[in-house]
Design a protein around this motif. Sequence first.
Motif, PDB file in Angstrom:
ATOM      1  N   MET A  48       0.807  -1.209   0.000  1.00 40.46           N
ATOM      2  CA  MET A  48       0.000   0.000   0.000  1.00 40.46           C
ATOM      3  C   MET A  48       0.854   1.279   0.000  1.00 40.46           C
ATOM      4  SD  MET A  48      -3.182   0.500  -0.225  1.00 40.46           S
ATOM      5  CE  MET A  48      -4.387   1.712  -0.029  1.00 40.46           C
ATOM      6  N   PRO A  49       2.029   1.291   0.666  1.00 46.90           N
ATOM      7  CA  PRO A  49       2.826   2.526   0.636  1.00 46.90           C
ATOM      8  C   PRO A  49       3.218   2.954  -0.773  1.00 46.90           C
ATOM      9  CG  PRO A  49       3.743   0.988   2.231  1.00 46.90           C
ATOM     10  CD  PRO A  49       2.642   0.277   1.528  1.00 46.90           C
ATOM     11  N   TYR A  50       3.455   1.983  -1.644  1.00 48.76           N
ATOM     12  CA  TYR A  50       3.842   2.341  -3.007  1.00 48.76           C
ATOM     13  C   TYR A  50       2.658   2.864  -3.811  1.00 48.76           C
ATOM     14  CZ  TYR A  50       8.507   0.700  -2.095  1.00 48.76           C
ATOM     15  OH  TYR A  50       9.772   0.579  -1.582  1.00 48.76           O
ATOM     16  N   VAL A  51       1.466   2.464  -3.452  1.00 49.01           N
ATOM     17  CA  VAL A  51       0.264   3.046  -4.071  1.00 49.01           C
ATOM     18  C   VAL A  51       0.163   4.512  -3.659  1.00 49.01           C
ATOM     19  CG1 VAL A  51      -2.255   2.981  -4.140  1.00 49.01           C
ATOM     20  CG2 VAL A  51      -0.957   0.848  -4.212  1.00 49.01           C
ATOM     21  N   PHE A  52       0.383   4.774  -2.363  1.00 48.12           N
ATOM     22  CA  PHE A  52       0.385   6.167  -1.883  1.00 48.12           C
ATOM     23  C   PHE A  52       1.452   6.975  -2.610  1.00 48.12           C
ATOM     24  CE2 PHE A  52      -1.239   4.747   2.534  1.00 48.12           C
ATOM     25  CZ  PHE A  52      -2.552   4.830   2.101  1.00 48.12           C
ATOM     26  N   LEU A  53       2.625   6.376  -2.799  1.00 45.69           N
ATOM     27  CA  LEU A  53       3.717   7.085  -3.471  1.00 45.69           C
ATOM     28  C   LEU A  53       3.363   7.398  -4.922  1.00 45.69           C
ATOM     29  CD1 LEU A  53       6.544   8.262  -3.430  1.00 45.69           C
ATOM     30  CD2 LEU A  53       7.428   5.974  -3.932  1.00 45.69           C
ATOM     31  N   LEU A  54       2.785   6.444  -5.632  1.00 40.16           N
ATOM     32  CA  LEU A  54       2.395   6.696  -7.022  1.00 40.16           C
ATOM     33  C   LEU A  54       1.319   7.774  -7.117  1.00 40.16           C
ATOM     34  CD1 LEU A  54       2.433   3.082  -8.497  1.00 40.16           C
ATOM     35  CD2 LEU A  54       4.074   4.928  -8.921  1.00 40.16           C
TER      36      LEU A  54
END
Length: 106
Positions: free
Chosen positions: A1-7
């Motif tokens: 999920m953190p990488y979704v937030f980052l994108l």
Amino acid sequence: MPYVFLLLAIALEVVATSMLKATDGFTRLWPTVGCVAGYVAAFALLALTVRHVPVGVAYAMWSGLGTAAIASIGVVFLHESLTVAKVAGVLLVIGGVVTLNIGGAH
């Protein structure tokens, strides 16, 4: 999920940066509101990201992907010139992001 937030953060930052020209030096209300809202939302999502991803890796991805996207948008939509130096610079930034992710993500 953190990488979704980052994108999502990168996408919002790219949208906000793309709107800077339309703000006309922050003299036009609605483009300015959109630009500021985009940056605020982008930084909020980046803050959520760095809870789980090392800040150096997150910021490298943020800046690298954002730089590549903005350079592309500038060429395609804002009719900026595409030079060898611009392409080389973007490739170097992306290479730095890849290097940080390989060496610093774990």
